[in-house]
Design a protein around this motif. Sequence first.
Motif, short mmCIF file in Angstrom:
data_model
loop_
_atom_site.label_atom_id
_atom_site.label_comp_id
_atom_site.label_asym_id
_atom_site.label_seq_id
_atom_site.Cartn_x
_atom_site.Cartn_y
_atom_site.Cartn_z
N ASN A 1 0.06 -36.00 -16.97
CA ASN A 1 -0.60 -34.78 -16.50
C ASN A 1 -1.12 -33.92 -17.64
OD1 ASN A 1 2.11 -35.23 -14.66
ND2 ASN A 1 0.27 -34.90 -13.43
N GLY A 2 -0.56 -34.12 -18.85
CA GLY A 2 -0.96 -33.28 -19.96
C GLY A 2 -0.54 -33.86 -21.29
N GLY B 1 4.03 -35.85 -19.79
CA GLY B 1 3.08 -35.60 -20.85
C GLY B 1 3.28 -36.57 -22.00
N LEU C 1 -7.11 -34.08 -17.77
CA LEU C 1 -5.72 -33.66 -17.66
C LEU C 1 -5.61 -32.30 -16.99
CD1 LEU C 1 -4.56 -34.67 -21.26
CD2 LEU C 1 -4.45 -36.05 -19.16
#
Length: 363
Positions: free
Chosen positions: A156-157, A116, A190
């Motif tokens: 991913n985030g 992230g 995301l």
Amino acid sequence: MLQTPYYLIDKARLLPNLEKIAHLRESSGAKALLALKCFSTWGVFDFMRDYMDGTTSSSLYELRLGAEKFGKETHGYSVGWADHEIDEAARYADKLIFNSLGQLDRFGDRTDKQTGLRLNPRFSTSGFDLADPARPFSRLGEWDMDRLEQAATRINGVMIHYNCENDDFDLFSDQLTRIETEFGPFLKRLDWISLGGGIHFTGEGYPLDRLSDRLKAFSDTLGVQVYLEPGEATITNSTTLETTVLDIIDNGKKVAIVDSSIEAHMLDLLIYRETAKLPQTGAHAYQIAGKTCLAGDIFGEARFDAPLQIGDRVTIDDAAGYTMVKKNWFNGVAMPAIAIRELDGTITVQRQFDYSDFASALS
């Protein structure tokens, strides 16, 4: 009787916060991670574990503590990961979060876990410049869309930490709308978004169901898993610092000196120039002061039903958040023990400190 000073964690006072967290998780679909930077006293982690999804950390040591003592999901963030830390951090973290594009470029290929990036929305609810992540020239996170786009296929985030003791739901909702408007197309690509901590949703009268509905709508709109990182909200009003009066001085104002210290045992109050939560009933006024040589070692003003006497107990309320994680050995003042009041009222001593702890902390 346990010798003062000591922190007393009361499970009966902690439980309502945990139940609100559990309700919010169930009704909104958001996950809740304990923010270890606020509270890391692992003696009650077994009690908290069933109500939360894991821990979030700001350093390698916090990350390891969360993995070993709390279990469940671990988010590992640092303002600056070091070369000698990153491989160990990658072992403990389920999600490894980088503060900048530069850190992602440098270390992103050192982990096979989800990654992230911290996103700075360029606004916050902090009333203190010292704690404001959106202050001018803030080093906390990325905000420029060109730089965010360079990370889009590698993360991913994102973590968005911008609230500070925010008990205003409408303000929180409006700020979520700003995030949706300014960053929505990017965020929809995301898997997860952490909204950080600082949302005072366990406070008295907070519209918890409205918060649940808003979080669910945010999650559905962007197609992401939402995480919250409650620190203070988890442990607010659960813990006291128990002290004893050592001396009473009358220099035009009655001052009660206790066997504790704001600088050593409640440092955050000194940093932010706030006063401790002290008794305020009765006609007898005293200033409660610490025992170090720092002239400003003062907890604040208090009122009692009867005149204080040497040996009397003075209880300081709401003493969990950012206290035990910052306690120190200034002046060699005795470190408070850590005690836990169980649901049946019995008190167990989790940890006591002595001279050997003081000496070994120095060399």
